[in-house]
Motif scaffolding. Sequence first.
Motif, PDB file in Angstrom:
ATOM      1  N   LEU A 225       0.822  -1.213   0.000  1.00 19.18           N
ATOM      2  CA  LEU A 225       0.000   0.000   0.000  1.00 19.18           C
ATOM      3  C   LEU A 225       0.854   1.262   0.000  1.00 19.18           C
ATOM      4  N   LEU A 226       1.998   1.218   0.668  1.00 15.86           N
ATOM      5  CA  LEU A 226       2.887   2.383   0.664  1.00 15.86           C
ATOM      6  C   LEU A 226       3.460   2.621  -0.731  1.00 15.86           C
ATOM      7  N   GLU A 227       3.704   1.554  -1.490  1.00 17.39           N
ATOM      8  CA  GLU A 227       4.131   1.726  -2.873  1.00 17.39           C
ATOM      9  C   GLU A 227       3.051   2.440  -3.684  1.00 17.39           C
ATOM     10  N   MET A 228       1.797   2.092  -3.433  1.00 15.56           N
ATOM     11  CA  MET A 228       0.700   2.748  -4.135  1.00 15.56           C
ATOM     12  C   MET A 228       0.588   4.213  -3.740  1.00 15.56           C
ATOM     13  N   LEU A 229       0.795   4.512  -2.455  1.00 13.64           N
ATOM     14  CA  LEU A 229       0.777   5.910  -2.017  1.00 13.64           C
ATOM     15  C   LEU A 229       1.874   6.711  -2.714  1.00 13.64           C
ATOM     16  N   ALA A 230       3.061   6.118  -2.837  1.00 13.44           N
ATOM     17  CA  ALA A 230       4.157   6.805  -3.526  1.00 13.44           C
ATOM     18  C   ALA A 230       3.845   6.966  -5.018  1.00 13.44           C
ATOM     19  N   ASP A 231       3.208   5.964  -5.624  1.00  9.06           N
ATOM     20  CA  ASP A 231       2.776   6.092  -7.017  1.00  9.06           C
ATOM     21  C   ASP A 231       1.829   7.274  -7.180  1.00  9.06           C
ATOM     22  N   ASP A 232       0.867   7.395  -6.260  1.00 10.27           N
ATOM     23  CA  ASP A 232      -0.103   8.484  -6.336  1.00 10.27           C
ATOM     24  C   ASP A 232       0.575   9.840  -6.181  1.00 10.27           C
ATOM     25  N   ALA A 233       1.561   9.922  -5.270  1.00 13.09           N
ATOM     26  CA  ALA A 233       2.275  11.190  -5.083  1.00 13.09           C
ATOM     27  C   ALA A 233       3.034  11.579  -6.340  1.00 13.09           C
ATOM     28  N   ALA A 234       3.678  10.603  -6.977  1.00  9.59           N
ATOM     29  CA  ALA A 234       4.403  10.888  -8.219  1.00  9.59           C
ATOM     30  C   ALA A 234       3.439  11.237  -9.353  1.00  9.59           C
ATOM     31  N   ALA A 235       2.280  10.578  -9.389  1.00 11.16           N
ATOM     32  CA  ALA A 235       1.301  10.835 -10.445  1.00 11.16           C
ATOM     33  C   ALA A 235       0.715  12.242 -10.340  1.00 11.16           C
ATOM     34  N   ARG A 236       0.590  12.756  -9.136  1.00 10.57           N
ATOM     35  CA  ARG A 236       0.063  14.117  -8.980  1.00 10.57           C
ATOM     36  C   ARG A 236       1.021  15.151  -9.580  1.00 10.57           C
ATOM     37  N   ILE A 237       2.295  14.814  -9.658  1.00 13.49           N
ATOM     38  CA  ILE A 237       3.287  15.748 -10.193  1.00 13.49           C
ATOM     39  C   ILE A 237       3.511  15.523 -11.684  1.00 13.49           C
ATOM     40  N   HIS A 238       3.664  14.276 -12.095  1.00 14.70           N
ATOM     41  CA  HIS A 238       4.066  13.962 -13.468  1.00 14.70           C
ATOM     42  C   HIS A 238       2.982  13.289 -14.289  1.00 14.70           C
TER      43      HIS A 238
END
Length: 313
Positions: A225-238
Amino acid sequence: MSIAVCLLLYGFAVAVLAPRLLRRVSTEGAAPRIAVAAWLAAMASTVLAWMVTLAIIIIDLVTHRISLFPARFMDSCLLHLHDAAVGDYGGHIQTGLFVLSGFATLAVLVLAVRLGTTLLRARRTTLEHARMARLAGRHHPGLDAVVLEVDHPAAYCVAGKPHTIVVSRGVLAALEDRHLDAVLSHERAHLDGRHHLLLTLTRGLATVLPRVELFTLGASEVARLLEMLADDAAARIHGRDAVLQALLTLSTLPTPPATAEAALLPRVRRLSAPENPPRLHTRIAVTAITLTAVFIPVAAIVTAGIGIQVCAV
């Protein structure tokens, strides 16, 4: 004593039932932040329930310590509840309970020492890894990361003083600039969210309690789930497409880095699907589990405190 029994049963019920319930509502990562909170609440409430249970038993047995003459047992509310639950069998049973509580206390102390040792060892290993990565690689100012001059693909972050993001020459060669930026943002999200602390704690509990599915499965689910949270954070930027393409590119390499391997299929499915908010019933279910896991042990502890005060009057 009845509260101690309830807390003990509650802890075992959560340890048995929570993994199945939480995995069912968090498999696809519809609400990863809430799901992480639910897993952590279930694990923390179980540990708290068991610790408070042991404390109540010890306090009860010490307060009503063994007497040479069973008839001289102290007359109190807790003792009457205790006798009503197990029967008044005299000093032998009380001695057995006292010895049992002693062994239980020793077991808890051993587990606490093992957990502390595991956490300290993990911290030392992480700090040493970060130091060695900075020595072996070169700092790239434009990326704000340490680049290792090796073809083996690697992209990860290491918590330390200072925190370090590590990428290899193989990753730089495989990714386009915008995809590389997405990977770096993913790793920065881990560090900014202090995900390493959660991983260290959950993995430490899984190490000292390897037969309890709540902690072993919980550690792997929290990591996913933490990997998914990091994916979401990166997706909000890029953007989601940049993160997805970076993940797919890394996963096709002969030896993909851990960033691409961790729960690959659910992550790809999430990023490929249309961006929709989590369904209301999913949020309600996970939130209800979280609040229940926190409320029950806290309410039992407050009740126990009030009961002790009333009985002391």
